[in-house]
Design a protein around this motif. Sequence first.
Motif, mmCIF file in Angstrom:
data_model
loop_
_atom_site.group_PDB
_atom_site.id
_atom_site.type_symbol
_atom_site.label_atom_id
_atom_site.label_comp_id
_atom_site.label_asym_id
_atom_site.label_seq_id
_atom_site.Cartn_x
_atom_site.Cartn_y
_atom_site.Cartn_z
ATOM 1 N N UNK A 168 49.146 51.473 44.376
ATOM 2 C CA UNK A 168 48.663 50.126 44.726
ATOM 3 C C UNK A 168 47.142 50.071 44.678
ATOM 4 N N UNK A 169 46.454 51.082 45.256
ATOM 5 C CA UNK A 169 44.992 51.097 45.260
ATOM 6 C C UNK A 169 44.432 51.200 43.850
ATOM 7 N N UNK A 170 45.064 52.006 43.010
ATOM 8 C CA UNK A 170 44.609 52.132 41.618
ATOM 9 C C UNK A 170 44.763 50.805 40.879
ATOM 10 N N UNK A 171 45.856 50.113 41.151
ATOM 11 C CA UNK A 171 46.078 48.839 40.461
ATOM 12 C C UNK A 171 45.118 47.759 40.951
ATOM 13 N N UNK A 172 44.746 47.807 42.226
ATOM 14 C CA UNK A 172 43.772 46.848 42.740
ATOM 15 C C UNK A 172 42.444 46.972 41.998
ATOM 16 N N UNK A 173 42.066 48.201 41.652
ATOM 17 C CA UNK A 173 40.846 48.417 40.875
ATOM 18 C C UNK A 173 40.980 47.765 39.497
ATOM 19 N N UNK A 174 42.141 47.913 38.890
ATOM 20 C CA UNK A 174 42.386 47.320 37.571
ATOM 21 C C UNK A 174 42.297 45.800 37.641
ATOM 22 N N UNK A 175 42.859 45.216 38.690
ATOM 23 C CA UNK A 175 42.831 43.764 38.868
ATOM 24 C C UNK A 175 41.411 43.283 39.126
ATOM 25 N N UNK A 176 40.663 44.018 39.968
ATOM 26 C CA UNK A 176 39.270 43.662 40.265
ATOM 27 C C UNK A 176 38.419 43.704 39.005
ATOM 28 N N UNK A 177 38.654 44.714 38.179
ATOM 29 C CA UNK A 177 37.896 44.859 36.933
ATOM 30 C C UNK A 177 38.152 43.677 36.008
ATOM 31 N N UNK A 178 39.409 43.294 35.877
ATOM 32 C CA UNK A 178 39.751 42.164 34.997
ATOM 33 C C UNK A 178 39.091 40.881 35.494
ATOM 34 N N UNK A 223 47.087 36.421 31.174
ATOM 35 C CA UNK A 223 46.869 37.860 31.383
ATOM 36 C C UNK A 223 46.717 38.172 32.868
ATOM 37 N N UNK A 224 45.985 37.283 33.568
ATOM 38 C CA UNK A 224 45.805 37.480 35.006
ATOM 39 C C UNK A 224 47.135 37.327 35.743
ATOM 40 N N UNK A 225 47.926 36.332 35.336
ATOM 41 C CA UNK A 225 49.242 36.134 35.951
ATOM 42 C C UNK A 225 50.110 37.371 35.758
ATOM 43 N N UNK A 226 50.055 37.930 34.539
ATOM 44 C CA UNK A 226 50.827 39.144 34.250
ATOM 45 C C UNK A 226 50.379 40.313 35.126
ATOM 46 N N UNK A 227 49.053 40.470 35.250
ATOM 47 C CA UNK A 227 48.514 41.538 36.102
ATOM 48 C C UNK A 227 48.876 41.312 37.562
#
Length: 585
Positions: free
Chosen positions: A196-206, A229-233
């Motif tokens: 979850x924490x790793x994915x939050x970084x990916x979402x923040x970056x996008x 793309x944001x909805x998918x993420x």
Amino acid sequence: MKELKHINKYFKKYWLKLTIGIIITVVARVFSLVMPPYVNKSINVVKEFISQGNVPIDVVKGHLLDYILIILGAALLSGFFTFLMRQTIINVSRHIEYDLKNEVYDHYQKLSLNFYKKNRTGDLMNRISEDVSQVRMYCGPALMYGMNTFTLFACIIPIMYSKAPTLALYTLIPLPILSVLIYNISKVIHKRSTVVQQFLSKLSTFAQESFSGISVIKAYGIEEKTNSQLVSLANEGKDKSMSLVRINAWFFPLMVLLIGISNIIVIYVGGKQYLNGQIESIGLIAEFIIYVNMLTWPVAIVGWLTSIIQRAEASQERINEFLQEEPEIKNTVTTPMEINGKIEFKNVSFTYDDTNITALKNVSFTINPGETVAIIGKTGSGKSTILDLIARLYDVSSGNIAIDNTPIKEVNLDCLRQNIGAVPQDAFLFSDSIKDNIKFGKEDATDEEIIAVAKKAVVHKNIMNFKEKYDTVLGERGITLSGGQKQRVSIARALLKDPKIYLFDDCLSAVDTETEEKILNNLKSASKNKTTLIVSHRVSSAKNADKIIILDNGKVVQEGTHNSLFEIDGYYKALYNSQLSEKES
């Protein structure tokens, strides 16, 4: 919890406050334990009055009033110390959060440019914000409630055992079962928390890149695509978070079930023992029920604490990953030193690690203090790389660079950069006032000094046309200004610093030729007795330099003054003639 050992140094720093907080926690819980025995006594007084009938009602009322006052006083004192407990331990957790954020930020600033090329801004931001917040929960709430739970268990279980050993053993049967369940569920929580924490970084970056590049997104009309793309993420992130939530959701129902079973055991076993005469009073059953329910929250909180600790462990692991990164560029000299401005390249070659592109090949030249040198060449010829190497943003792959006849690695890095005024090709301005952006070069500058350098950079008139003039607050990355205005504000910033070395990296590319001529004339007087390097595609920016260096494919192909180079058929003469014909046409 090996990753969380990093926080121990902060626990040592605030050991006194934490010790006081722990003592207060124990005191608060001790006062809360006053109530159950007096409930027992109150029930026994009423039972004795009903069964015997010869106890005066006034005596019963007196006893009950005393017991009620004791219970009420103990509850108030417990509440007061609980308040102090929160004020002490939660306060420490905020201090630790502050210290950890500063530690991460300070380390970020020490890391080399290669680090920032390999890592995204959104990920960097997430680790210093979201991940540090998760660690704070471990340092504050987890510590506070963990100590609270330990104190209650340490006090209540011996009390229960001393009053009715058999009943206590039956009552506590569900607790080992609970421990095994928590252990197994915790392992799963740790894995899913990390994901979850790793994915939050990916979402923040996008999100960060979308906001920074909004002008491009709008220009290409791809708002819907970006949004999809944001909805998918977001959906993917929701699924990962729900996976974690589903595991967390098992805790409270299991604990409520096990506590309920404990209550049933107390009533059933206690009732049988009372009827068999193994326990003296029915009030003891009520006392045990209160003890079990006092343990309800601590037992239930174990699951929450486990989740917090696992999340903190996952977050601290991500933070440690960056904290363990060693800066490629290290300051090996702490002694202050004077910089005069002599620069010497000796057979310097440089290859970028991330792209494996060799930007410079066996480059050699010497710049004496106070000289103005122009570097000209095609795109990708290595011009900007030379400036980066002088500021020691990178270290050379081979060869040597000397500053004032001292190898650059033996020069105090802080002194070197303090004596450099750099204007990058892509002018970067902060979301602050124009005045503060210029003052970035000299924090204690007066308004008169700021206006003087703005005039030299030929941007003063533009600024005065703004509604708030020098107090105009710029948008992110200076988006409020045009490209030429941003470049000129950056030049003003460098001039205000008044360093020994100026590095101008194609900083007049967005300026018209007339304005360029004015700025160059002002720069000539401002940079007198200063070592100045001007990188440019335009001959007009270079022709008045003391020396001109022509780069092609990372190699020096020509070197000399404007007049000497113009007399030779080559890159410089061809470029001069082509730009002159463009200007005339």
